[in-house]
Design a protein around this motif. Structure first.
Motif, PDB file in Angstrom:
ATOM      1  N   ALA C 156      28.424  40.267  37.136  1.00  0.00           N
ATOM      2  CA  ALA C 156      29.712  40.100  37.827  1.00  0.00           C
ATOM      3  C   ALA C 156      30.757  39.542  36.863  1.00  0.00           C
ATOM      4  O   ALA C 156      31.895  40.004  36.810  1.00  0.00           O
ATOM      5  N   ARG C 157      30.349  38.541  36.115  1.00  0.00           N
ATOM      6  CA  ARG C 157      31.280  37.948  35.135  1.00  0.00           C
ATOM      7  C   ARG C 157      31.792  39.000  34.162  1.00  0.00           C
ATOM      8  O   ARG C 157      32.996  39.107  33.912  1.00  0.00           O
ATOM      9  N   GLY C 158      30.862  39.787  33.663  1.00  0.00           N
ATOM     10  CA  GLY C 158      31.240  40.809  32.709  1.00  0.00           C
ATOM     11  C   GLY C 158      32.124  41.883  33.327  1.00  0.00           C
ATOM     12  O   GLY C 158      33.069  42.380  32.710  1.00  0.00           O
ATOM     13  N   MET C 159      31.819  42.242  34.559  1.00  0.00           N
ATOM     14  CA  MET C 159      32.618  43.271  35.224  1.00  0.00           C
ATOM     15  C   MET C 159      34.055  42.795  35.436  1.00  0.00           C
ATOM     16  O   MET C 159      35.004  43.549  35.234  1.00  0.00           O
ATOM     17  N   VAL C 160      34.193  41.552  35.874  1.00  0.00           N
ATOM     18  CA  VAL C 160      35.547  41.022  36.065  1.00  0.00           C
ATOM     19  C   VAL C 160      36.286  41.022  34.730  1.00  0.00           C
ATOM     20  O   VAL C 160      37.439  41.476  34.632  1.00  0.00           O
ATOM     21  N   VAL C 170      42.050  36.666  44.578  1.00  0.00           N
ATOM     22  CA  VAL C 170      41.448  35.734  45.533  1.00  0.00           C
ATOM     23  C   VAL C 170      40.016  35.420  45.127  1.00  0.00           C
ATOM     24  O   VAL C 170      39.240  36.329  44.811  1.00  0.00           O
ATOM     25  N   VAL C 171      39.660  34.131  45.159  1.00  0.00           N
ATOM     26  CA  VAL C 171      38.314  33.680  44.832  1.00  0.00           C
ATOM     27  C   VAL C 171      37.811  32.821  45.992  1.00  0.00           C
ATOM     28  O   VAL C 171      38.332  31.719  46.218  1.00  0.00           O
ATOM     29  N   ALA C 218      32.654  29.902  40.505  1.00  0.00           N
ATOM     30  CA  ALA C 218      33.959  30.541  40.695  1.00  0.00           C
ATOM     31  C   ALA C 218      34.673  30.744  39.361  1.00  0.00           C
ATOM     32  O   ALA C 218      35.188  31.832  39.071  1.00  0.00           O
ATOM     33  N   GLU C 219      34.707  29.705  38.541  1.00  0.00           N
ATOM     34  CA  GLU C 219      35.369  29.851  37.237  1.00  0.00           C
ATOM     35  C   GLU C 219      34.567  30.772  36.313  1.00  0.00           C
ATOM     36  O   GLU C 219      35.144  31.562  35.562  1.00  0.00           O
ATOM     37  N   TYR C 220      33.254  30.672  36.402  1.00  0.00           N
ATOM     38  CA  TYR C 220      32.388  31.443  35.496  1.00  0.00           C
ATOM     39  C   TYR C 220      32.567  32.934  35.717  1.00  0.00           C
ATOM     40  O   TYR C 220      32.724  33.705  34.765  1.00  0.00           O
ATOM     41  N   VAL C 221      32.542  33.342  36.969  1.00  0.00           N
ATOM     42  CA  VAL C 221      32.617  34.774  37.261  1.00  0.00           C
ATOM     43  C   VAL C 221      34.057  35.288  37.175  1.00  0.00           C
ATOM     44  O   VAL C 221      34.314  36.355  36.628  1.00  0.00           O
ATOM     45  N   SER C 222      34.983  34.516  37.710  1.00  0.00           N
ATOM     46  CA  SER C 222      36.367  35.004  37.730  1.00  0.00           C
ATOM     47  C   SER C 222      37.013  34.952  36.357  1.00  0.00           C
ATOM     48  O   SER C 222      37.989  35.663  36.108  1.00  0.00           O
ATOM     49  N   GLY C 223      36.498  34.105  35.512  1.00  0.00           N
ATOM     50  CA  GLY C 223      37.121  33.926  34.209  1.00  0.00           C
ATOM     51  C   GLY C 223      38.428  33.161  34.281  1.00  0.00           C
ATOM     52  O   GLY C 223      39.145  33.046  33.285  1.00  0.00           O
ATOM     53  N   GLY C 254      47.503  31.724  36.608  1.00  0.00           N
ATOM     54  CA  GLY C 254      47.784  33.148  36.741  1.00  0.00           C
ATOM     55  C   GLY C 254      48.077  33.564  38.165  1.00  0.00           C
ATOM     56  O   GLY C 254      48.388  34.718  38.426  1.00  0.00           O
ATOM     57  N   GLY C 255      47.959  32.620  39.113  1.00  0.00           N
ATOM     58  CA  GLY C 255      48.391  32.916  40.467  1.00  0.00           C
ATOM     59  C   GLY C 255      47.303  33.220  41.464  1.00  0.00           C
ATOM     60  O   GLY C 255      47.575  33.364  42.662  1.00  0.00           O
ATOM     61  N   ALA C 256      46.068  33.294  41.028  1.00  0.00           N
ATOM     62  CA  ALA C 256      44.996  33.523  41.999  1.00  0.00           C
ATOM     63  C   ALA C 256      44.828  32.296  42.892  1.00  0.00           C
ATOM     64  O   ALA C 256      45.180  31.172  42.508  1.00  0.00           O
TER      65      ALA C 256
END
Lengths: 394, 394, 394, 394
Positions: C156-160, C170-171, C218-223, C254-256
């Motif tokens: 998931a992290r890589g895909m994001v 949104v997270v 949340a931070e790990y996957v969303s970057g 960044g606004g998320a």
């Protein structure tokens, strides 16, 4: 019935509907009536709601029928309605199984279209006779294998036909329930009582009640013809005269194979009808209790979940949908689709035009013959220690 | 509507129904009409189906309405119907939000019961005025927070009230969708267009359209009153004037806490409304896309899955059910239940008797006021950088 | 660790591992030991297993440690091991939170790599001091935010990062449990006792124990970097000094936007960590209790279910997998992946080569600082009635 | 292995383990090694990892084995190890099927305990010979029907035995996969190649590889003995010599019935082993891909979901668990449980004490005989057009 911007009643005339069976104490009659109302294509105007005259008349009053169209005898009803200028266009037959054939015959002979519950008849001979009569009269005859009204079943059928999973190899179908885990038929429960009585129900217990649905679904979606079955039948509840559990090996024309399992003694299952079809290049999986989803896998790709009216849902599914994706439609809408399609077939006939092709996939007398042959073959196999039995040999 | 042996239409008179809005191109109007038909308690006999006269009349013809009852103006309709001896008993208001208040006011003042879509009004002042008018007229007013028509929502509400999970501590509710992930409102799509327009929709975007449903569900099931909110609103799609995503902290009377999340930009979600309520001794979880199931956990025991009409389903659920367990009911049946309950309230009033208590849980003008206050408070909080905002202070 | 044809132990040297904490009665120590064994990259050779000397020694005997490497004091252990030619390469710190910092400091200063449990320290000051020490020493420091070891989290992290869902908007993250529904900490249960004690646990109750995991995920996957939080904290159980439930609004650079919910009083939830990330073109959903599946939706296409080691699983997932698709890997394998990656980082350092890039995504001291800042900010916000609090201002 | 306060290594001596098969390019060998490590009861010290001498030695080096214990011939290994004072206590046999019997025989005759992969042998005669040898030697012999190591499978077995669902009526088991949907065996893929070769695999294709697991699970949990089968076998992939799909009717002693379906050509299925057992008063359902859950229904009550290590989980499940509820354990832990139980049986024998009764449920040579009889009977039935074939007549 399309979703966006549709007008639910812009489909033209409202048909006059009659009903045989379905009076006080019945279950499926009310379902048929709701199904007939949902898409507003019918008005119920006449009925013979019970074999018991008093119950028939009281039930008719419940339903606000005009007294002169509250019948106590389906034969009288068929003749009388046929003679009225405002007579019914179609009749719904929702009785115990033993009445299906004589009632359907009476209405067809009176020139009235028939919407009939399943299994269609008690015997293969009756089924074939009915099919011949439908052919002869050219009348509309629709069988309420209601699960074929679910949008994702429609889509699955179309996808298989279009080659989405390649040539079909394996068809797994099952329909477990638990409501007959105990001897409910001895308690006075009306639904259980007639289904446990071979004279009213026919020779197949769980096979006739739910196995026939599973069989129909398997042939309907796969597009294949089952040639032979080997069936192991059980009656687990002491005193029960008909099967309450059956495991069936199935051989389909063209080499596909599968099993069918139906049971009414599987605690924790209500109506867990489930179909899985696997072909050379993909698979499709559908479950009646989550009917808005179709799982589709192309071999080598991640499984996709196609949701009714959502991304990937096709025209066949849209035809059978009323509301957008994520707002579940259920059993009653699936049932309503059978009625909507029957209305289209009948209206087209009345209007002397070709019906919407999307409506022509509704089960007919031919599916009824198949179902009765399945029951007969499975029962015969069961009596012969699960020997292979051809459906065209019963 | 009980399941076994019920006669679906034995419930007495059929009410005369009118409709405002819901003509060609509309979505929710057709849903209301199906909902009204399912339990056969209404006949649609009059309507002002569109603000556009030509569309109104063409739509009325689609629906087979008599020409003299096809209106082009709801005010005229209210007065004319009130004057007819066979005038409508109730009107369904299914317009964009800005018309709810004037239309509801007109019919209430004409002595006609109202079934109104949500959010009830554009402003708190309108909402309070409508509540006062309902109080004054004593008329039936039902708000179609349709998710409260689901049987397992009814059961959950009753279980919480009966103490099945102890004193409530935490209420988590969410309603994600994805249909506004892109700027659909700029493409001519009618549903998106009016919802994106503050003049027709009101100040809450996702908050008004779906957040209000989530809020209602939370209060409805928990039995709690939300006192204050802290809301963080976003409009992610460039050019969009209203919120399309909101995270909200919620404080309830008595000390319970929770969050509410609504979004229309969450790809992969259609109508994923979900409620979870946790108390001192247990928890309840329900999801709209699997509405026939209610997950119930007594702390220290394995989770149970209560299935509509199955083991553990109670009278409140049975009241809102039509078919047995395992045959899913869906969105349209939930919606129909609101109509069925409205019919019971109205019939009881006409018959000068107390209504069936099971029908009295249907949302009313009071719920409408709550919803409008929620939207107003959340929007105000959003404008104040998510400052706590009391619902009784907007 | 690749799947097909891999040799689980062909990865070279076995590292010498020490442990601080994790003696008799502890929970997480045994988990760390299993995790360290699974991929056979470590041998446990030394430990200070308890602050209680007798318990430390007895526990060491349980684990077959040589008596001269069974310590009763981590400081002594650090010095002694650093002086041995066969001293430990790395130490796992698995104590209550208050010991993390002094122990990590001691081993880092002794030149020994650290694998440390979370939350990393009690205060932001300690966290920053540790980060500075890691920078100064250049030593390997791995934080066991173990959920980042799950293959589908890696994917998931890589895909994001690769843009599979477009820019993130949104997270939504949540971590409900129910084990502290009652005052377990007053019953002598060891895990509950220290977590309920601010002196050993720190200021965040559910926030520190599980909210920090949710934050990290949340931070790990969303970057993305969370900039500010508004947190509403509760302590529902009478007498409890720390939060047992928290709702948090989150604002990302960044606004998320998003919400975080953690609770230890949600009956029916065990470790229901769940992350949903939505971007401009798609969405990803993952749940810890079904860790082998990743739901991926491209807006406008049907949702796909990517299964660990199955179709669509990528190299990042394969790196973290041991067995083929359909054979579930779980919590211990996810934990083991942290250990495997730590081994690779440390081995590369010992061999003076660059580590496998797939291992470099393991959480480090930087993630530890982030987590401690999150706890501090959320606690501060909670004390300020959920006022927005910046993570860089605590 | 209990959860709370356990010390994972306080269980005493570490056994010396050997391995036959499992070198470079193998799959299951690495799984066995991880399984053996997880609970720290074994140390791998000797092996004959391949029939190819060069590969055997290179693989041994990968695994850090001492050169003098890296064998190229299992017979030599058996004799040599038996003669060493520090010789292996047990050997794991993880070769293609044709080597199981000679290898097991060699080690048993050398006085060394055996942990053997399934199916146990190529023929019923070999299976019976092995059983006789185990009886004669009194040696520990454990068969890695690894799915029996899952905690909820253990619990299900115990619940059925304790009467939780009443007398068993119906046993439905299935194991679909999709990895052989195409002719993978012709591509050089090693796992597919030997399984497609009757000389190395035996007569049952999908039946031997996965049908035997399904059969074992059915008998293991139900406690019933399958007496006869009627099997319809297919080889759908052109050129394939062994079955890749089988539907089987099953008759159990005492009157229970069921079906077994195994397939390796069902796209969308990885290892979808699923068991459902229904008795006179309840039902149990378990699926390998969600192994931490057991669905339990008492007829007339809502289904309960018992979660590993959660509420309602029993001592048998706890024995096979390592971490608390909600942190999923998976395939490797299930496999590890077989190793842990084997260690207990062997340690007890070495210590001349009775083993922990919880470990005695591990599959043994008797289960191996049953599995080989099942395969032989199903293959014979398949060749006889699905004629009923007794397991005691092959």
């Amino acid at each position: 019935m399309t979703i966006e911007g549709s007008s639910d009643a812009s489909v033209g005339r409202r048909l006059r509907l009659g009903m045989v069976g379905g009076g006080r104490g019945a279950f499926i009659g009310a379902v048929h009536r709701i199904a007939a109302r949902i898409d507003d294509r019918y008005e119920l105007v006449a009925a013979a709601l019970s074999a018991d005259p008093a119950r028939a008349l009281a039930s008719a009053a419940d339903l606000r029928l005009a007294p002169d169209r509250a019948y106590t005898d389906f034969a009288v009803m068929a003749k009388t309605e046929a003679a009225r200028p405002d007579g019914i266009d179609a009749v719904a037959i929702v009785t115990p199984n033993n009445v299906h054939f004589p009632a359907a015959k009476a209405f067809l002979e009176a020139g009235i279209a028939v919407i009939c519950d399943k299994p269609m008849t008690m015997t293969v001979a009756e089924a074939e006779a009915l099919a011949a009569l439908v052919d002869k009269t050219g009348q509309v005859f629709v069988l309420t294998h209601n699960y074929t009204g679910y949008p994702m079943v429609r889509q699955a059928r179309g996808m298989v036909a279009a080659g989405a999973i390649g040539k079909v190899r394996v068809v797994q179908v099952e329909y477990p329930q638990d409501w007959l885990t105990t001897a409910l038929e001895t308690t006075g429960q009306k639904q259980a009582a007639w289904r446990a009585d071979p004279a009213r129900n026919g020779a197949g217990g769980s096979l006739g009640d739910i196995g026939s649905h599973a069989f129909n679904l398997a042939e309907y979606v796969s597009g294949l013809t089952c040639e032979a079955v080997a069936a192991d039948l059980s009656s687990f509840v002491p005193g029960r005269r008909l099967d309450d559990n059956a495991g069936v090996l199935m051989r389909y024309a063209g080499g596909a194979r599968g099993t069918l399992w139906c049971s009414q003694v599987a605690p924790g299952n209500a109506n867990a009808l489930r179909l899985r079809v696997y072909g050379e290049t993909g698979g499709l999986e559908w479950a009646q209790e989550s009917p808005n989803e179709l799982r589709f896998t192309v071999f080598g790709e991640p499984p996709r979940t196609i949701i009714r009216a959502g991304a990937g849902a096709d025209a066949a599914a849209a035809h059978a949908s009323r509301v957008p994706s994520g707002h579940p439609e259920g059993y009653l809408e699936g049932f309503a689709q059978i009625y909507a399609d029957a209305a289209e077939l009948l209206t087209a006939r009345l209007e002397k035009r070709a019906p919407d092709s999307a409506a022509t996939v509704v089960p007919t007398v031919r599916d009824g013959v198949r179902g009765v042959r399945f029951i007969a073959a499975a029962v015969a196999s069961g009596r012969a220690d699960a020997a292979w039995t051809r459906l065209d040999a019963v």
